[in-house]
Design an enzyme around this catalytic site. Structure first.
Site, PDB file in Angstrom:
ATOM      1  N   CYS A  37     104.593  54.536  25.026  1.00 36.42           N
ATOM      2  CA  CYS A  37     104.386  53.152  25.492  1.00 36.42           C
ATOM      3  C   CYS A  37     104.053  52.196  24.344  1.00 36.42           C
ATOM      4  O   CYS A  37     103.951  50.985  24.549  1.00 36.42           O
ATOM      5  CB  CYS A  37     103.297  53.099  26.558  1.00 36.42           C
ATOM      6  N   HIS A  78     111.387  38.177  33.288  1.00 35.96           N
ATOM      7  CA  HIS A  78     112.252  38.261  32.111  1.00 35.96           C
ATOM      8  C   HIS A  78     111.545  37.771  30.839  1.00 35.96           C
ATOM      9  O   HIS A  78     112.108  37.036  30.034  1.00 35.96           O
ATOM     10  CB  HIS A  78     113.583  37.525  32.346  1.00 35.96           C
ATOM     11  N   GLU A 129     103.934  49.542  38.707  1.00 38.14           N
ATOM     12  CA  GLU A 129     104.709  49.507  37.467  1.00 38.14           C
ATOM     13  C   GLU A 129     105.964  50.361  37.565  1.00 38.14           C
ATOM     14  O   GLU A 129     107.013  50.005  37.028  1.00 38.14           O
ATOM     15  CB  GLU A 129     103.831  49.999  36.308  1.00 38.14           C
TER      16      GLU A 129
END
Length: 145
Positions: A37, A78, A129
């Site tokens: 991550c 985005h 998530e």
């Protein structure tokens, strides 16, 4: 949108509103223990926002669903979360993790709600998530019980 029953916070308010929304965003976690991550990657986040109050506004709404979507979707969709001024690459409490993102969504929503005459409170942010991982943020001061 994922159809799901969300955990419900306990409260004594007369009205409860829940708004589901989603946005696509990228992030990375700037810490050596974050493993893969640490690399820039993206998610389609699903968010459920729980708001409650005892009074409706002048238009008969607890709060307008459109306003909630605009506040969150327009800010994060985005985007690269690390580039947003809400997050920091220097302090763990401000890394763009799911836990921190849920708290930041709460802060954005509650700041807006604080301007409303009917005094609604954000009771819970449920943030998914991935299909198998989610967090819940419940501010202590908004419990209403």
């Amino acid at each position: 949108m994922i159809q799901q029953i969300y955990p419900s916070p306990t409260h004594s308010f007369q009205y409860e509103l829940n708004k589901d929304l989603q946005f696509a965003a990228a992030h990375f976690v700037p810490h050596s223990e974050a493993g893969v991550c640490q690399q820039v990657h993206g998610h389609t986040y699903f968010v459920n926002i729980t708001i409650a109050a005892d009074e409706l506004d002048d238009s008969g709404f607890l709060v307008n669903f459109k306003d909630i979507k605009t506040l969150i979707h327009n800010r994060f969709d985005h985007r690269i979360l690390n580039e947003d001024s809400l997050f920091s690459n220097d302090h763990a409490n401000d890394f763009p993790t799911s836990e921190v993102l849920a708290r930041k969504v709460y802060e954005i929503i509650q700041q807006y709600l604080d301007t409303r005459k009917n005094a609604p409170k954000c009771l819970q942010i449920f943030l998914r998530e991935t299909p198998t991982s989610y967090v819940i943020y419940r501010p202590k001061e908004a419990r209403g019980s």
